[in-house]
Structure formats: C-alpha cells, structure tokens
Design an enzyme around this catalytic site. Structure first.
Site, PDB file in Angstrom:
ATOM      1  N   HIS A 112      -0.960   4.667   2.270  1.00  0.00           N
ATOM      2  CA  HIS A 112      -1.972   4.774   3.322  1.00  0.00           C
ATOM      3  C   HIS A 112      -1.643   5.982   4.178  1.00  0.00           C
ATOM      4  CE1 HIS A 112      -3.329   0.711   2.349  1.00  0.00           C
ATOM      5  NE2 HIS A 112      -2.070   0.476   2.150  1.00  0.00           N
ATOM      6  N   ASP A 120       0.016  -1.317  -6.037  1.00  0.00           N
ATOM      7  CA  ASP A 120       0.852  -2.125  -5.147  1.00  0.00           C
ATOM      8  C   ASP A 120       0.188  -3.360  -4.542  1.00  0.00           C
ATOM      9  OD1 ASP A 120       0.935   0.711  -2.797  1.00  0.00           O
ATOM     10  OD2 ASP A 120      -0.756  -0.428  -3.622  1.00  0.00           O
ATOM     11  N   TYR A 147     -12.661   6.832   1.393  1.00  0.00           N
ATOM     12  CA  TYR A 147     -11.687   7.839   0.942  1.00  0.00           C
ATOM     13  C   TYR A 147     -11.421   7.809  -0.546  1.00  0.00           C
ATOM     14  CZ  TYR A 147      -8.070   4.135   1.309  1.00  0.00           C
ATOM     15  OH  TYR A 147      -7.342   2.979   1.179  1.00  0.00           O
TER      16      TYR A 147
END
Lengths: 278, 830
Positions: B124, B154, B385
């Site tokens: 992030h 993850d 994003y």
C-alpha cells in the site's frame, strides 16, 4: 440559555481512540489565548480512555470508558484555584485560565477524576475545555464528538429541546461517573460498566449445551431471571460492584445448582454441569 | 488511507487534520428501512484513528530531509555490501544522488542486461490514484524495463489459491463481490459468523471506521454475532455474543464438523446443493467417514481444535437454524486464517458451507466483515489505482508503459533469488486474469539470453522486515555481495532505510496534489464499497515538500531524464495536467466543472433514488438468473454461471482435478490437513506456543506506526516502560504463570528463526497455547545493528514466521503457522 452537555454512550464505544487523537490534533502545539496554552506533544490525555478487560477466558469482553473533564457544576478545581484561575462559564464549560493558573499545581490534586494534567514546561495545569475556542467561533461540536464514528460521544445544548442530545437524553436513563463524588457533571454516561455474572450451562448426561435453561439471580431486594442461549450461556449485567448475589440454575429433570457470588470483579462461573435427577 | 480529510493550513504549516463533514450543498444521504426502523449514516466521514495524527507523521523527526549516500559505499571502488544495516550515511546533493543512481542503472544494464534490476513498493502507499505507487513507480520501471517483482497475493492468499477452485471469482482473487448487502442484512439476517475477521480493526480496508455503525445497527436489531478466532479480537470483545477460539491451523476441521452436523441432522439446503453445486456426494462420503474411515464428528474436531464438541454442535445448529451471513470471503473479510499452512482447505470449506446453506438467498450470504455493500450508485465511474495495472497514467497517456523485460521475480523469494538463485514458483502473484494464471511456472533468473542475475534493488518505500515471512532473509539479502546496488526512496527513515546505498527523500501526499476516489482500488477491488458514501477528492497540495524531499513523480522524471526517456515518461504533462485528464475520463464532468471541483475539494456521489432496485451479490446465482452485478471484470457476466469450469459451486474442484489431481496438500476435495507448523508438529515440543500476528489496529500496517508519538501513547499499540515504547506480546495468564512472566515484564519471543522483545500483556483474550502480537512494527531495532540474527527490540514479529509456503503448489505466505516460545528477557532491569 445555552447549556452544553456531553452524553457518552458506552455501548457505542468500540475503543477506536479517535476522540483522544482528535483532541491531540487540536491542542498539541497549538495556543488558543484565553482558552488554553499548547498541550505538550505527549503525556496528556484530556480525553482519557479507560480500557477494561472483563471476565476471563473464554468469556471476556472489553469496555471502553472515555473520560474527559466532567465539567462539574460546582467544580472542586474552581474551589482549589486562587485568583479565579479556574471558572465556570454560564454555558457550563469549566475553563482553566492559561495565564492565571500558572504555577498552581494544587489544582491537579483537586480533581477526583484525575482529569487535569500538569504541563511542566509551561508550569500550568491543563484539561479538556470542550473546545470552547471552536464553539465560540461557530463550530458545531468539539473535535472528539466530530471524530467519533458511532455517535458514542454526543455533544449539544441540553437547554434546546430540539437538539440531538436532548432527544438522546430523553430516550433513557443516564448515569454519572463516580456518583459517590457527589458532583453534578455536564458529562453524563449511559451504560457504564458495572459487573456481570455469567456462566455456561451443560447437560452432564448428554454433554450438550444446555439451552433455554432458567437462571435466577437474587441479591438483596433484586430478583432477575434469564434463559441460557443455544450455547448454554447466560449473563446478568449491570450488577453492583462488591455485591453479594445468589445464582440458581434450574432445568426440569436435573439437579438444580446454586452459587453464592460476590462481584468484586466480573464473575464467569465457568461450565455449570447439570446432573440428571436420580 | 483511512478516509478523506479536511486539512487546515496556516502560514504554510498543517495545523489540523479532520474528517470531511458534509455541508448543506452536498447530496442528501440514504436511508434503509428495515424491521420497522430507519437507518441512515451520519453526514461526515468516519476516519480510522491513525489518520488524525497525520500532521505528526508529515512533520515526524523520521522524515528524510535530504538525499544520502552510505559512507562506505563507493560506486567506483569498494561497495562493502556486508556493512549494509550498520553503516553511517552522509548528506549529498540531489544531483549527485540521481547521477549515481542513473550511472548504476546504465552500468548494470550494460554489464548484465536490463533484467538485472528489480524494484518494488510496499503493498500500500500514501493514498491517491495517479501518484499512488502504480503511477510514478509503475510507469518508470515498466518504461525502463526491469524484472517485475510479483507481489504474493498477500491479503487473499488462501482465497486465491483455494476458493477460486470452489466458486470461481478469480477476477476478484477468490472472494466474491458484496453489492447491496447492507440492506439485505438489515432486513433479513439473524446471525453473522465472523470467521477470522476483525472488521472494527480492518473494516473495508481503506474505508475507515465507517461501518462500525452498521454492526451496532445489527446488534440493535438483535442479530447474533459469533466470532471464531484464536484471539478475542476488538470487534469480538466489544460486540460479540459468542467467542469460539480454535487452535490456529484447525479451522478446516471445525468446518468439516459443522458440515457433519448438517448432514446428520438434514439441516442444509438440499435443493441448492442439488441444483447449484457439483460433487456433493463425494464430500458427504468424506464427512461421514466413508472415504478414509474418519467421520468428521464434533468430537473428532474437538480434539483437534480444542473447542468443546458441544459448542461445535451448538454452532452448527444455530447456523443452520438462523438466516446466517458468513463474515469472511469477500473483500474485506479475508482473514488471518487464509495465511497459514493449507489455508486453501479452509477457504474452500467456507464456500462449501455457505453452499450448503443456500448462498445468495435473503439474509444468507458471504458478507466480508459485515462491512461492504451500502446503497450507493455503482454506475458512477471513477478509476481506482489498480484499474489498469502497473501504469496508472496508462488510463490517459498517449502511450501506456509496457515492460520489455520478460524475467520475473517473486516477493516471497526475493532474498533467495539474490543469494542462492535460481528460484521457482507458480503463478503471477495477483492472478486475476484466469484460473490458469495461478498455475503458470516461473524461474528466476529466467532461462535464455534475456535472463539475468539480480544485481540491483530499488526499494520504493515500505518494510518487508515486519510484513513478509522469516524476514532476516531480507537482511541477509541486503548484505549479499550479489546485490551490487540498493536504492531506498521513502518519506521516512524506516526499517529498511539503513540497508540502502543511496537514499532518496520523497514527500507525502500532503505535499503534492492528486485526485482519487476514497477507498477505491478498482480492478480486483471494483465495486467493493466499504464506506457509507462514495466521495471523489481533489487532494490539493497542502504545504511545500518538507526539507529537500520531492514528489515521486519529480524524482522519477529526473531519473528518466538522465536515462533518456523523460519525454516519453511525462508526455509533457505536469502533475496537474495528468489530474485533469483523469477527471475528464470519469463521470465527474457530468456533475461538476473541474474548476468547481478543485474549489470545493470533494464531491459526494448522490445515492440511488427511491426507485433503485438492489442487485444483491450471489442472489442471481441462487435464483438461477443471469448475473446482474455491475462487476466490469466478470468474464461470465450476463450468464447464470459462476467462474468455475462447470459454472457451479464445485465440492470437487474440476480445475484442481485437471491440473493437480494427486496433490495431497491441496486435493480436489478439500479437507482438514494438520499444519506443518502447528500444535501437532514435532517442533511444538521445543516451541509450544502458536503465534497469531493479526493486522495492526492503530496503524495501516507500517504506514503510521513508528512515526507519530501519539500512537505510542495508546497502550494497545505500544507500552512505554523505562523510556522505551515496547510492542505488546499477549499471553494467556496460565501460560504466563507457567513461565514466571508477570504483566508488564519485558519478554523475549523466539524460535530458530530469530528473537523479538516485547512487553507481556496477560489477557483472557488469547486461548491457552496461543500468543498474540501484531504484525507491522515499523521499528526494526536490532540490539546488534547489521547482524541478521540479532534480537530485535522493536517488535518485528515476522522475523519469527516461516518462509515455507502454504503448500507444495501454493506459493502463498503462511504467517500464522508459527511456533514460538516466550520467556522473561534476561536483559531487563531487575
């Protein structure tokens, strides 16, 4: 007449700490002449959050109690201050004058809630001022209430019957934190943690959770009944700390069980195994 | 991260960071009517706590103020890689820093080939869209050509590698969408089973504390909440009606036993199973013990999980007897149980249990954390994003960046790819393109003339030391002579900063402009709305960059200039030019002019009107209709099929039967498999405690941790003792007493991989045999800097977790399969 109050609803507080962090954002390093001097970067908790773990494995819960200055109507800090260094405004906010109060360490000890903090560098006692500097500038609410995600902290004018806080106050009973101090506070609570007595009932012969079993609680004049849920769990909440109680578990066809319990802390009686009647 | 804010600035200094509070000109908000009550959210943003101290993070004394060079690194002489982690740094100019980086890039490409360079960011980044990591970093490195370092999946691990093979949803990495779920739950649900999920801590990922209120509404309606977790997490401890604490690694056994009760008592949706699933008969045989002689009874599961058999039976009966939501299996409710040995078995069993109860009927669904699916307008378009992968500018650029290098590396194997190549794994990390993508084999270096050994690592922020597994491997990697050059570009001095040769100071998102929609990743996360309102924000630059720091875009532009592709990189656009282009491809121009948007700073998307028809996730599947979910990535949109080969929920996976029919560690029919590092392992004799390292509460992973003094004052986060802010290590009082450990003692938590110091907290919130300590300490603080085996004082518990992957063909992290011992630290003052 404006009369500010704060209602803190414990059932809605999940311990996010937004209130404390918003308070620090507002005050650390910021000077509001006439209202408050800068709060030190660390060490003060003008909105203190008391986390309490209740019970024992596997029956535990967390209670969070946000404790700001209680803005008492007849405040001990006002009495302990010299030269009017602490005063109560007509709207109920208690203010520590950041100039007059310099050097007056005795103000700290006067507060039974421990809500006043000493600023070593500024030689000054400091506490929550309900963000009076913001309210006077037209803001709707102090930073803590604004940041609270659940409405656990509700701020408003208790003299205005149309205000949100007035509606919420009218919806049920409220409590004072430490009523034994005998202080009439502008900050009131709902759902302050008391003590609980809980247990898990099991049918000994089948080794199954004993659901829908009646449990009786008595203590002094008080009698309450509960039924176990599908896991055999029961809970009596809101009991007086240090009280003496009797718990009786009954299910037809089984030997009843009786317990004498003192709530010097939250009590989890553990597994209560019922034996079949002979 | 954690919510859009108003930022007050006076005389060029940030003075306040506050939640956005709507005004009268903002859209009216929504109301849901359910069970005779009305529910509306407040007209403001509910931030996550760590957002409020943001000014302390911007002005932290850990900010990197100028470029630096490691004093014993000489690009023309001795590089001293063995000293990385214990050297000093000297200030240098931007020109010297960028010249050195550019020269090294050219040298390494010429000597070894472009594949010799790898680079990565953290999972992030400081929030935004264009200037999020996929923008400046992604465009630069793909244009340059480099070995892409695949992130392991993850957050999803076991769901991607497991659940995909039960219900499809590969484009969502193995979890389903959660559209219009809130109104369905408020109207119809009677119970929520939160299995390995703490929504008040991790709710909606980026969506702050918005949905805590939803869970309070559910309680108000009398909806029961059951939590299954070895640790009584924050949501469980404040809102739970029942906490069941199985041993870590045993969730699949519990799931099988629940299925047993349902089968024996006939309390499952037989119609749904017959019409919407395949392979149930095989599953039923296994559960009843007709395949391997072991019936999956509650008594069997009790011995494994440590839960009383009667509780397992009661849970199964409650679940079947009530309209129950399962609180995991959507984004976000992915859970720590998906990051452990054989996690694929648990995730698949979650899907199969919900199939047995009729997934998609009113009130019965997979509802991640009970934290997604408000009544918002899903037709409003704004990119996220990850809408177009690793070049966000590609949304509007004349020429999106395409990596010319074919070699790939894998984040979990990065250290070995440097120190002991070659390494091999399956899949491309975030395998959202197809089921087959996760089967694709890779080797690094790749065979053939385009392969190259990894010689340079460019670290764009973040810290693996407390977020990956067995992380002293990364320290050894940095110290390897194979790694000739290391760059670290970050805003703060963090755990991996002292391993770099050149340090480049970047500025935060408060010091540059950007545009974004709140909490919207797009791509695999599209239509996962975990907040009450959709809000588009003009992230106006608040202050000038602190010190000599620069925006990532400026840094990469200047590097691109030295490497001959500046014009290609920027296409002549300033940061503001790019922002305006994004604005113009979204739905925004239909609602506001760009100038008005910049002035107001934000736009709250109006919720749908009264005639809105909810399209609840999975409802279409239950009813056998074409999928009506507005999910842009669904390859089977418009059909009534799920993403599995058969289109149905598969008890026996066709994709696994075809590809790995004999894999005992992830068989076509899922089952409980004892963990390779669990309570039954041989290693448990030496290290008898199971470490659970869940997601941090008062920080977004390492982002905020270690940078704000206010967070250290929260006792659940760190406890200050003798002048040091210690990381909590939570022990059951019985386990602590057996070890002579008192509440507040400094303890050493250790195994063969490493040792970490922390402060003991005795609590009934962990079951006996379990230690809880959060991941993501941002403060790697070795007692012996530079020694990879050093004890860490800062609390980086991932130094202790295993590097071993989930299973043989499943290269996912297994952080929660970790055996440790805990002892009073000999070094503490008496």
């Amino acid at each position: 007449m404006t009369r500010y109050g704060l209602l803190i609803d414990i059932a809605r507080c999940t311990g996010c700490y937004n209130c404390l962090l918003a308070c620090k954002d507002e005050h650390c390093g910021h000077d509001y002449p006439g209202y408050s001097a800068p709060q030190p970067m660390t060490g003060h908790f003008w909105m203190n959050i008391v986390e309490k773990e209740r019970g024992r494995f596997p029956r535990v819960k967390l209670a969070y109690t946000p404790v700001p200055c209680q803005h008492c109507e007849v405040a001990p800090c006002v009495a302990a201050a010299r030269d009017g260094a602490v005063y109560r405004r007509p709207d109920g906010i208690v203010v520590i004058d950041p100039v007059k109060a310099r050097g007056q360490k005795q103000i700290i000890a006067a507060c039974p809630y421990g809500a006043i903090y000493w600023n070593e560098e500024a030689d000054l006692p400091q506490k929550c001022g309900l963000c009076a500097h913001l309210l006077d500038a037209g803001w709707k609410e102090p930073r803590c209430a604004e940041a609270c995600p659940t409405g656990a902290i509700c701020f408003g004018d208790t003299d205005d019957p149309a205000s949100d806080i007035s509606h919420r106050l009218a919806a049920g009973a409220t409590e004072t934190l430490h009523p034994e101090y005998g202080l009439k506070t502008a900050v009131v609570y709902r759902g302050l943690p008391q003590q609980f007595i809980a247990g898990t009932v099991v049918f000994g012969d089948t080794d199954e959770c004993a659901g829908d079993v009646r449990v009786f609680l008595s203590g002094g004049e008080m009698h309450r009944t509960a039924r176990t849920n599908s896991f055999g769990d029961f809970e009596f909440e809101g009991l007086t700390p240090g009280g003496d109680y009797r718990v009786r578990v009954e299910s037809s066809g089984y030997v009843p069980r009786n317990f004498a319990v003192r709530t010097d802390k939250d009590i989890y009686l553990g597994e209560i195994i019922l034996s079949r009647l002979p | 991260m954690g919510g859009p804010v108003f930022v007050h600035v006076e005389d060029g200094v940030i003075t306040r960071v506050r939640p956005i509070v709507f005004d009268e000109s903002d859209t009216p908000t929504w109301t849901i009517e359910a069970r005779g009550k009305e529910f509306s959210p407040p007209r403001k943003v509910a931030l996550n706590p760590y957002v409020l101290p943001e000014r302390t993070r911007v002005y932290s004394d850990k900010r990197l103020m100028y470029p630096m060079k490691r004093v014993d690194f000489d690009p023309h002489g001795e590089r001293n890689p063995q000293n990385r982690g214990r050297s000093g740094y000297a200030r240098i100019s931007w020109d010297e820093a960028l010249d050195t980086v550019a020269a090294e890039v050219k040298r390494i490409r010429a000597a070894y080939g472009p594949a010799a360079i790898t680079a990565s960011t953290s999972s992030h980044h400081n929030w935004g869209l264009l200037f999020y990591k996929m923008g400046p970093f992604g465009r630069f490195f793909n244009m340059l050509g480099y070995t892409t370092l695949f992130d392991n999946c993850d957050s999803w691990e076991g769901w991607l590698w497991g659940a995909v093979h039960a219900w499809g949803y590969h484009w969502r990495l193995g979890v389903c969408d959660n559209v219009d779920m809130l109104q369905d739950a408020l109207k119809n649900t009677e119970m929520v089973v939160f299995w390995s999920v703490d929504p008040n801590t991790t709710a909606g990922n980026y969506a702050g504390q918005e949905t805590v209120l939803w869970r309070l509404w559910l309680k108000e309606l009398g909806v029961k909440m059951v939590f299954i977790d070895p640790w009584c997490n924050y949501t469980a401890a404040t809102l739970g009606d029942k906490w069941l604490a199985p041993r870590p690694g045993t969730d699949a056994a519990l799931a099988e036993a629940i299925a047993y009760v349902w089968i024996k008592e006939g309390t499952y949706d037989k119609w749904f199973v017959a019409n919407r699933t395949l392979g149930f008969d095989e599953f039923k045989k296994q559960i009843l013990g007709k395949k391997d002689g072991q019936a999956r009874t509650p008594a069997w599961a009790a011995a494994i999980t440590g839960l009383p058999a009667r509780d397992i039976t009661a849970l199964a009966r409650e679940w079947a007897g009530k309209r129950t939501m399962l609180g995991c299996g959507a984004m976000y409710g992915v859970g720590g149980a998906c990051r452990q040995a054989y996690a694929t078995e648990w995730t698949r069993l979650m899907v199969l249990l919900m199939a047995m109860q009729g997934l998609g009927k009113p009130g019965v669904n997979v509802w991640g954390g009970a934290s997604m699916g408000p009544p918002v307008d899903y037709s409003f378009q704004f990119p996220g994003y990850s809408s177009v992968g690793w070049d966000t500018f590609g949304l509007v650029a004349d020429k999106p960046a395409r990596n010319s290098v074919t070699q790939r590396d894998y984040r979990l194997l990065l250290p070995e790819s440097v120190t002991a190549p070659p390494v091999s794994w399956l899949g491309e990390g975030f395998c959202g393109e197809s089921i087959e993508q996760q089967f694709r084999p890779y080797t690094c270096p790749e065979a053939g003339p385009d392969g190259a050994p990894i010689k340079m690592y460019y670290r764009h922020g973040g810290s693996y030391i407390s977020t990956m597994t067995d992380t002293s491997r990364y320290i050894r990697m940095y110290q390897s002579p194979n790694l000739e050059f290391v760059v670290n570009q970050d805003c703060w001095w963090q755990s991996e900063t002292p391993f770099a040769d050149i340090i480049l100071p970047a500025c935060t998102n408060f010091e540059r402009s950007d545009i974004s929609e709140w909490a919207a990743p797009g791509g695999y996360g599209a239509i996962s709305i975990g907040q009450n309102h959709r809000i588009v924000v003009y992230q106006k630059q608040c202050i000038e960059p602190v010190g000599e720091s620069k925006s990532d875009y400026a840094i990469y532009t200047q590097l691109a200039a030295r490497l001959g592709f500046e014009r290609e990189y920027t296409e002549g656009n300033s940061e503001e030019d790019w922002i305006k282009k994004i604005y113009n491809i979204s739905s925004m121009p239909q609602h506001m002019t760009y100038e008005d948007f910049k002035k107001k700073g934000y736009y709250v998307v109006p919720p749908p009107g009264k005639d809105y028809k909810p399209t609840v996730s999975n409802r279409w599947y239950y009813e056998g209709r074409p999928c009506d979910i507005p999910d842009p990535a669904n390859p089977k949109a418009g059909t009534s099929q799920l993403g599995t080969p058969s289109g149905k929920i598969e008890f026996v996976s066709r994709s696994l039967s075809e590809r790995f029919p004999d894999d005992e560690e992830r068989p076509p029919l899922p089952r409980y498999i004892p963990s390779w590092e669990g309570h039954e392992s041989e290693l448990a004799e030496k290290y008898p405690l199971q470490l659970v390292s869940s997601h941090l509460r008062y920080s977004f992973h390492t982002h905020h941790e270690g940078k704000s003094p206010w967070l250290d004052e929260i006792p659940a986060h760190r406890v200050v003792k003798d002048g040091y802010a210690w990381w909590p290590v939570r022990l059951n009082p019985d386990d602590a007493a057996a070890r002579g450990i008192a509440h507040g003692d400094i303890v050493r938590m250790y195994n063969d991989r490493g040792a970490v110091l922390g402060i003991a907290r005795l609590t009934g919130r962990v079951r006996p045999g379990v230690v809880h300590s959060f991941q993501s300490s941002a403060r790697y603080d070795p007692l012996e800097p530079g020694n990879p085996a050093s004890i860490d004082k800062g609390g980086c518990v991932n130094l202790l977790t295993p590097a071993r992957m989930i299973s043989r063909n499943v290269p996912g992290m297994a952080s929660n399969s970790c055996l440790v011992e805990v002892a009073r630290w000999e070094g503490q003052p008496r």
